[in-house]
Design a protein around this motif. Structure first.
Motif, short mmCIF file in Angstrom:
data_model
loop_
_atom_site.label_atom_id
_atom_site.label_comp_id
_atom_site.label_asym_id
_atom_site.label_seq_id
_atom_site.Cartn_x
_atom_site.Cartn_y
_atom_site.Cartn_z
N THR A 2 1.05 -1.18 0.02
CA THR A 2 -0.04 0.04 0.01
C THR A 2 0.90 1.25 -0.16
O THR A 2 1.98 1.11 0.29
CB THR A 2 -1.02 -0.07 1.33
N THR A 3 0.41 2.52 -0.42
CA THR A 3 0.98 3.80 -0.27
C THR A 3 1.68 3.96 1.14
O THR A 3 2.63 4.41 1.47
CB THR A 3 -0.11 4.63 -0.71
N ILE A 4 0.66 3.74 2.18
CA ILE A 4 1.07 3.80 3.45
C ILE A 4 2.44 3.18 3.96
O ILE A 4 3.53 3.37 4.43
CB ILE A 4 0.17 3.44 4.67
N ASP A 5 2.39 1.70 3.46
CA ASP A 5 3.54 0.83 3.31
C ASP A 5 4.89 1.59 2.74
O ASP A 5 6.00 1.49 3.24
CB ASP A 5 3.31 -0.43 2.99
N GLU A 6 4.47 1.92 1.54
CA GLU A 6 5.58 2.57 0.65
C GLU A 6 6.27 3.81 1.57
O GLU A 6 7.52 3.91 1.60
CB GLU A 6 5.37 2.75 -0.54
N ILE A 7 5.57 4.62 2.15
CA ILE A 7 5.88 5.84 2.90
C ILE A 7 6.60 5.20 3.95
O ILE A 7 7.66 5.97 4.38
CB ILE A 7 4.57 6.88 2.87
N LEU A 8 6.12 4.35 4.66
CA LEU A 8 6.77 4.09 5.92
C LEU A 8 8.16 3.42 5.49
O LEU A 8 9.28 3.66 6.20
CB LEU A 8 5.93 2.98 6.62
N GLU A 9 8.17 2.51 4.65
CA GLU A 9 9.62 2.26 4.09
C GLU A 9 10.51 3.49 3.58
O GLU A 9 11.66 3.48 3.92
CB GLU A 9 9.61 1.16 2.99
N GLN A 10 10.14 4.39 2.84
CA GLN A 10 10.80 5.66 2.60
C GLN A 10 11.38 6.47 3.80
O GLN A 10 12.37 6.90 4.05
CB GLN A 10 9.78 6.70 1.54
N VAL A 82 0.71 8.05 8.66
CA VAL A 82 0.64 8.52 7.16
C VAL A 82 -0.72 8.67 6.86
O VAL A 82 -1.61 7.83 7.01
CB VAL A 82 1.33 7.14 6.58
N ALA A 83 -0.80 9.44 6.06
CA ALA A 83 -2.10 9.80 5.44
C ALA A 83 -1.63 9.78 3.72
O ALA A 83 -0.89 10.25 3.46
CB ALA A 83 -2.83 11.25 5.55
N ASP A 87 -1.09 10.01 -5.27
CA ASP A 87 0.37 10.19 -5.69
C ASP A 87 0.87 11.01 -4.67
O ASP A 87 2.02 11.56 -4.80
CB ASP A 87 0.69 10.49 -6.99
N MET A 88 0.10 11.24 -3.60
CA MET A 88 1.03 12.25 -2.26
C MET A 88 0.56 11.69 -1.09
O MET A 88 -0.64 11.02 -1.06
CB MET A 88 -0.01 13.72 -2.55
N ALA A 89 1.39 11.81 -0.21
CA ALA A 89 1.36 11.13 1.17
C ALA A 89 1.97 12.26 2.24
O ALA A 89 2.81 12.91 1.76
CB ALA A 89 1.79 9.99 1.20
N VAL A 90 1.36 12.37 3.46
CA VAL A 90 1.78 13.05 4.44
C VAL A 90 2.22 12.14 5.82
O VAL A 90 1.40 11.30 6.16
CB VAL A 90 0.69 14.16 4.96
N ALA A 91 3.40 12.33 6.04
CA ALA A 91 3.96 11.68 7.24
C ALA A 91 4.38 12.47 8.32
O ALA A 91 4.63 13.65 8.10
CB ALA A 91 5.17 10.68 6.75
#
Length: 149
Positions: A2-10, A82-83, A87-91
């Motif tokens: 998921t996008t949330i998983d991707e951002i947590l990884e980033q 993370v929200a 193609d945008m997310a906020v951590a």
């Protein structure tokens, strides 16, 4: 993933890059058009300012090692949220930074918000804000309820 998983990884990669002073990783993570407000609310700084600060950190680390001065730097992200918005997310998270060396034992807390945008298939931070989190004694002093020591 998921996008949330991707951002947590980033965010994990960002934390590691900051801890190890990995210029190449930082260069990839932060967008060239980055807008960042630092911990004391100073005027927005750029990606080049971050890169310059990291180069200074590398020089200081190398001087300490050459001089035989042991030191330890640790970072930890806590309370990460993370929200995801396409193609945008906020951590948002609490960043805890610890520095230990002879005659030095510092622990600082910051509240961090990163805005990630997916460009050309990869995530980059385009906007960031870091704020210093006061400990209870510092907060009491600002409120007029404590005494300077």
């Amino acid at each position: 993933m998921t996008t949330i998983d991707e951002i947590l990884e980033q965010e994990g990669q960002l934390a590691n890059a900051k801890r190890t002073l990995d210029l190449d990783a930082i260069d990839q993570i932060y967008a060239d058009d980055l807008l960042l407000t630092g911990v004391l609310g100073e005027p927005t700084c750029s990606k080049s300012a971050i890169m310059d600060e990291m180069r200074r950190g590398i020089a200081e680390r190398d001087r300490a090692k050459a001089g035989g001065t042991p030191f330890d730097t640790r970072t930890e992200n806590q309370d990460t949220k993370v929200a995801a918005l396409g193609d945008m997310a906020v951590a948002n998270y609490r960043l805890v930074v610890t520095f230990k060396a002879p005659n030095l034992d510092l622990r600082r807390h910051y509240r961090t918000t990163n805005v990630w945008v997916k460009r050309d298939g990869r995530w980059q931070i385009v906007v960031a804000h870091m704020g210093f989190v006061l400990d209870p004694q510092q907060a009491a002093l600002l409120e007029g309820n404590g005494r300077a020591q």
